[in-house]
Design an enzyme around this catalytic site. Sequence first.
Site, mmCIF file in Angstrom:
data_model
loop_
_atom_site.group_PDB
_atom_site.id
_atom_site.type_symbol
_atom_site.label_atom_id
_atom_site.label_comp_id
_atom_site.label_asym_id
_atom_site.label_seq_id
_atom_site.Cartn_x
_atom_site.Cartn_y
_atom_site.Cartn_z
ATOM 1 N N LYS A 1 42.620 79.439 23.327
ATOM 2 C CA LYS A 1 43.306 78.134 22.264
ATOM 3 C C LYS A 1 42.658 78.486 21.198
ATOM 4 O O LYS A 1 41.929 79.727 20.576
ATOM 5 C CB LYS A 1 43.810 76.700 22.808
ATOM 6 C CG LYS A 1 44.403 77.080 24.764
ATOM 7 C CD LYS A 1 44.349 75.157 24.647
ATOM 8 C CE LYS A 1 44.723 75.471 25.949
ATOM 9 N NZ LYS A 1 45.561 74.384 26.831
ATOM 10 N N GLY B 1 45.102 69.843 29.829
ATOM 11 C CA GLY B 1 44.227 69.312 29.358
ATOM 12 C C GLY B 1 43.695 67.947 29.608
ATOM 13 O O GLY B 1 43.147 67.575 29.112
ATOM 14 N N GLU C 1 53.209 75.803 34.288
ATOM 15 C CA GLU C 1 52.137 74.672 34.111
ATOM 16 C C GLU C 1 52.931 72.764 33.187
ATOM 17 O O GLU C 1 53.436 72.737 32.684
ATOM 18 C CB GLU C 1 51.864 75.408 32.527
ATOM 19 C CG GLU C 1 50.819 76.495 32.154
ATOM 20 C CD GLU C 1 49.887 76.234 31.420
ATOM 21 O OE1 GLU C 1 48.468 76.772 31.802
ATOM 22 O OE2 GLU C 1 50.641 76.277 30.764
ATOM 23 N N ASN D 1 43.269 81.456 28.710
ATOM 24 C CA ASN D 1 44.090 80.902 27.352
ATOM 25 C C ASN D 1 43.098 79.868 26.666
ATOM 26 O O ASN D 1 42.102 78.683 26.748
ATOM 27 C CB ASN D 1 44.773 79.862 27.664
ATOM 28 C CG ASN D 1 45.469 79.681 26.097
ATOM 29 O OD1 ASN D 1 45.540 79.790 25.440
ATOM 30 N ND2 ASN D 1 46.592 78.439 26.388
ATOM 31 N N HIS E 1 54.136 78.320 25.872
ATOM 32 C CA HIS E 1 53.354 77.267 26.265
ATOM 33 C C HIS E 1 53.400 76.354 25.423
ATOM 34 O O HIS E 1 54.261 76.139 24.980
ATOM 35 C CB HIS E 1 52.224 77.493 25.308
ATOM 36 C CG HIS E 1 50.470 76.875 25.968
ATOM 37 N ND1 HIS E 1 50.638 75.639 25.444
ATOM 38 C CD2 HIS E 1 50.019 77.632 26.965
ATOM 39 C CE1 HIS E 1 49.792 75.224 26.614
ATOM 40 N NE2 HIS E 1 49.069 75.770 27.532
ATOM 41 N N SER F 1 45.095 72.071 33.830
ATOM 42 C CA SER F 1 43.821 71.193 34.501
ATOM 43 C C SER F 1 43.007 72.142 35.634
ATOM 44 O O SER F 1 42.643 71.996 36.868
ATOM 45 C CB SER F 1 43.336 70.276 34.646
ATOM 46 O OG SER F 1 43.566 69.405 33.602
ATOM 47 N N GLU G 1 52.659 73.482 24.635
ATOM 48 C CA GLU G 1 51.239 73.367 22.990
ATOM 49 C C GLU G 1 52.687 73.755 21.768
ATOM 50 O O GLU G 1 52.915 73.110 20.818
ATOM 51 C CB GLU G 1 49.975 73.817 23.026
ATOM 52 C CG GLU G 1 49.191 73.123 23.607
ATOM 53 C CD GLU G 1 48.229 73.806 24.124
ATOM 54 O OE1 GLU G 1 47.257 73.912 23.429
ATOM 55 O OE2 GLU G 1 47.245 72.735 25.108
HETATM 56 P P1 PGA Z 1 43.566 73.561 30.691
HETATM 57 O O1 PGA Z 1 44.927 74.346 30.234
HETATM 58 O O2 PGA Z 1 43.631 74.233 31.455
HETATM 59 O O3 PGA Z 1 42.931 73.129 29.730
HETATM 60 O O4 PGA Z 1 44.674 72.406 31.847
HETATM 61 C C1 PGA Z 1 45.397 74.702 30.558
HETATM 62 C C2 PGA Z 1 47.025 75.759 29.441
HETATM 63 O O5 PGA Z 1 47.375 74.798 27.999
HETATM 64 O O6 PGA Z 1 47.009 76.839 29.399
#
Ligand code: PGA
Length: 263
Positions: free
Chosen positions: A12, A175, A169, A10, A99, A215, A101
Amino acid sequence: MGKEFIVVANWKMHKTVAEAILFLETLTARMPQSQEQITLVIAPPFTALFALYKTMEKKHIPWLLAAQNMHEMEKGAFTGEISATMLKELGVTFVILGHSERRNLFFESDALVNKKVNLALKENLRPILCVGETLEEKKGGKRETVLERQLYCALEEVMSLDRVILAYEPVWAIGTGEHALPEEVQQVFTFCRKVLAKRWGEKAARDIPILYGGSVTPKNSADFVKLPSVDGLLVGGASLTVESFSEIISLCHYNPKGKLGTL
Ligand code: PGA
């Protein structure tokens, strides 16, 4: 041969078209071993989807594309939005929905995620449905209640889970460099399957691929891959460089359950 093992990058809001193509070419050049038992999915920004599709087609790269979002309506006066039909035309197979976000920064509700999931399925796209609790919810002992609500709401009116992929998640892990512990992941996945079994039956609950995201790095990915109930990884930050993403992919072969066969 076991279930498919799905690894999703992903990206982003990262990478221009030129950067996306360079990444793809460098990554394929670096991966000599067969990836047959891994379904590799790249979720670039909308702008890079078609160029990646064309590059994969030209170079016979058997990877698949995911969109990071889509609109819940088929078409209409929705300035700035992208429809499922438009995504299919770009060679997209999967769409990430719900997601955190999108939920937190763009205020997407469970009901909206549900509309998107149903439309994706109707349009023959495979939804990658993200669920996960916040740190506050986890600390307050509400994790299971939140997950159950997110699952039942997002999947309302979905008749079959056949084409659905679930991604756990935890919001506090995205993140942040903090990741869920393997035993926690195992517990949550078992819980999610139990919730799904109540409505869609044991078989559907057992068969639905569930990915872990939050992460994931080359350092910790083997710990998740080893878990019998983990069917894949959703990787954000660590999918942005060829070095770390290719390392994660090669670690996906270390599965003692034989999900991926032997190298
Ligand atoms: P990350 O993001 O691996 O940077 O924690 C995962 C995601 O948002 O799908």
